[in-house]
Design a protein around this motif. Structure first.
Motif, PDB file in Angstrom:
ATOM      1  N   PHE A  68      67.602  42.806  10.978  1.00  0.00           N
ATOM      2  CA  PHE A  68      68.660  42.675   9.970  1.00  0.00           C
ATOM      3  C   PHE A  68      69.034  41.233   9.665  1.00  0.00           C
ATOM      4  O   PHE A  68      69.668  40.955   8.650  1.00  0.00           O
ATOM      5  N   ASN A  69      68.635  40.310  10.497  1.00  0.00           N
ATOM      6  CA  ASN A  69      69.066  38.917  10.382  1.00  0.00           C
ATOM      7  C   ASN A  69      67.933  37.979   9.972  1.00  0.00           C
ATOM      8  O   ASN A  69      68.042  36.785  10.137  1.00  0.00           O
ATOM      9  N   THR A  70      66.838  38.523   9.451  1.00  0.00           N
ATOM     10  CA  THR A  70      65.638  37.739   9.185  1.00  0.00           C
ATOM     11  C   THR A  70      65.086  38.068   7.807  1.00  0.00           C
ATOM     12  O   THR A  70      65.124  39.219   7.385  1.00  0.00           O
ATOM     13  N   VAL A  71      64.559  37.044   7.127  1.00  0.00           N
ATOM     14  CA  VAL A  71      63.910  37.244   5.831  1.00  0.00           C
ATOM     15  C   VAL A  71      62.557  36.535   5.823  1.00  0.00           C
ATOM     16  O   VAL A  71      62.366  35.528   6.497  1.00  0.00           O
ATOM     17  N   LYS A  72      61.621  37.105   5.049  1.00  0.00           N
ATOM     18  CA  LYS A  72      60.306  36.488   4.827  1.00  0.00           C
ATOM     19  C   LYS A  72      60.220  36.135   3.348  1.00  0.00           C
ATOM     20  O   LYS A  72      60.615  36.924   2.499  1.00  0.00           O
ATOM     21  N   ASN A  73      59.695  34.951   3.071  1.00  0.00           N
ATOM     22  CA  ASN A  73      59.500  34.498   1.694  1.00  0.00           C
ATOM     23  C   ASN A  73      58.103  33.915   1.546  1.00  0.00           C
ATOM     24  O   ASN A  73      57.530  33.412   2.507  1.00  0.00           O
ATOM     25  N   GLY A  74      57.582  33.946   0.342  1.00  0.00           N
ATOM     26  CA  GLY A  74      56.338  33.257   0.037  1.00  0.00           C
ATOM     27  C   GLY A  74      55.076  33.960   0.494  1.00  0.00           C
ATOM     28  O   GLY A  74      54.020  33.318   0.562  1.00  0.00           O
ATOM     29  N   LEU A  75      55.143  35.245   0.799  1.00  0.00           N
ATOM     30  CA  LEU A  75      53.922  35.951   1.176  1.00  0.00           C
ATOM     31  C   LEU A  75      52.965  35.954  -0.004  1.00  0.00           C
ATOM     32  O   LEU A  75      53.379  36.041  -1.158  1.00  0.00           O
ATOM     33  N   GLY A  76      51.672  35.828   0.273  1.00  0.00           N
ATOM     34  CA  GLY A  76      50.674  35.755  -0.795  1.00  0.00           C
ATOM     35  C   GLY A  76      50.481  34.351  -1.335  1.00  0.00           C
ATOM     36  O   GLY A  76      49.774  34.148  -2.311  1.00  0.00           O
ATOM     37  N   THR A  77      51.130  33.365  -0.696  1.00  0.00           N
ATOM     38  CA  THR A  77      50.980  31.965  -1.101  1.00  0.00           C
ATOM     39  C   THR A  77      50.444  31.159   0.088  1.00  0.00           C
ATOM     40  O   THR A  77      50.320  31.671   1.192  1.00  0.00           O
ATOM     41  N   LYS A  78      50.187  29.904  -0.147  1.00  0.00           N
ATOM     42  CA  LYS A  78      49.667  29.016   0.892  1.00  0.00           C
ATOM     43  C   LYS A  78      50.694  28.777   2.007  1.00  0.00           C
ATOM     44  O   LYS A  78      50.331  28.555   3.152  1.00  0.00           O
TER      45      LYS A  78
END
Length: 160
Positions: A68-78
């Motif tokens: 609940f306290n974590t986010v992922k960004n930029g998947l599919g990028t370098k």
């Protein structure tokens, strides 16, 4: 892959500053090969060790699912990014925190690199691992929580 601390805007954080209890931790995981991107972050684990013994551990991402306290960004990028706020127990001492994890790599859908087709296909392959050390600022044992008192005296204007 290479992992390093970064800012919320994915800029490399070269300040070598320690993380405090109020701070957010941003880690960027970067593919070092042209045409290869970070398809998924599979695991993201923070640990504190005393010698070879793990004394504290928290898994922010487990099998691709964030807590609940974590986010992922930029998947599919370098460069993919994980943002999290480590649990309070990581700040009970000043031991460094080790962050480790794994990612799935994939070919950039806009490119074709023949020499990597056996190693990386469009759905990913074996995980690539990363690890880095994070300096921690210990919560002082003399710090106490502020005491909040409720005023029980009401005036005519705010009486219920």
């Amino acid at each position: 892959v290479e992992a390093h601390r970064c800012t919320k805007e994915k800029e490399r954080d070269n300040s070598d500053s320690s993380l405090d209890v109020d701070g957010e931790l941003y880690v960027c995981i970067e593919s070092l090969v042209d045409g290869i991107v970070i398809d998924e972050v599979i695991d993201f684990v923070a640990e504190k060790r005393s010698g070879t013994t793990i004394v504290r551990s928290h898994r922010s991402i487990n099998r691709g699912l964030e807590d609940f306290n974590t986010v992922k960004n930029g998947l599919g990028t370098k460069t993919a990014q994980v943002g999290t706020k480590p649990p309070l127990f990581f700040f009970e001492d000043s031991l460094d925190m080790t962050v480790r994890g794994s990612v799935i790599l994939a070919t950039d859908t806009g490119r074709y690199l023949a020499r990597f087709t056996q190693a990386v296909n469009d759905r990913g392959t074996e995980p690539a691992s990363f690890e880095l050390q994070i300096k921690i600022i210990e919560i002082s044992s003399t710090v106490t929580s502020p005491v909040t008192t409720k005023n029980s005296h009401f005036t005519e204007n705010n009486a219920v």
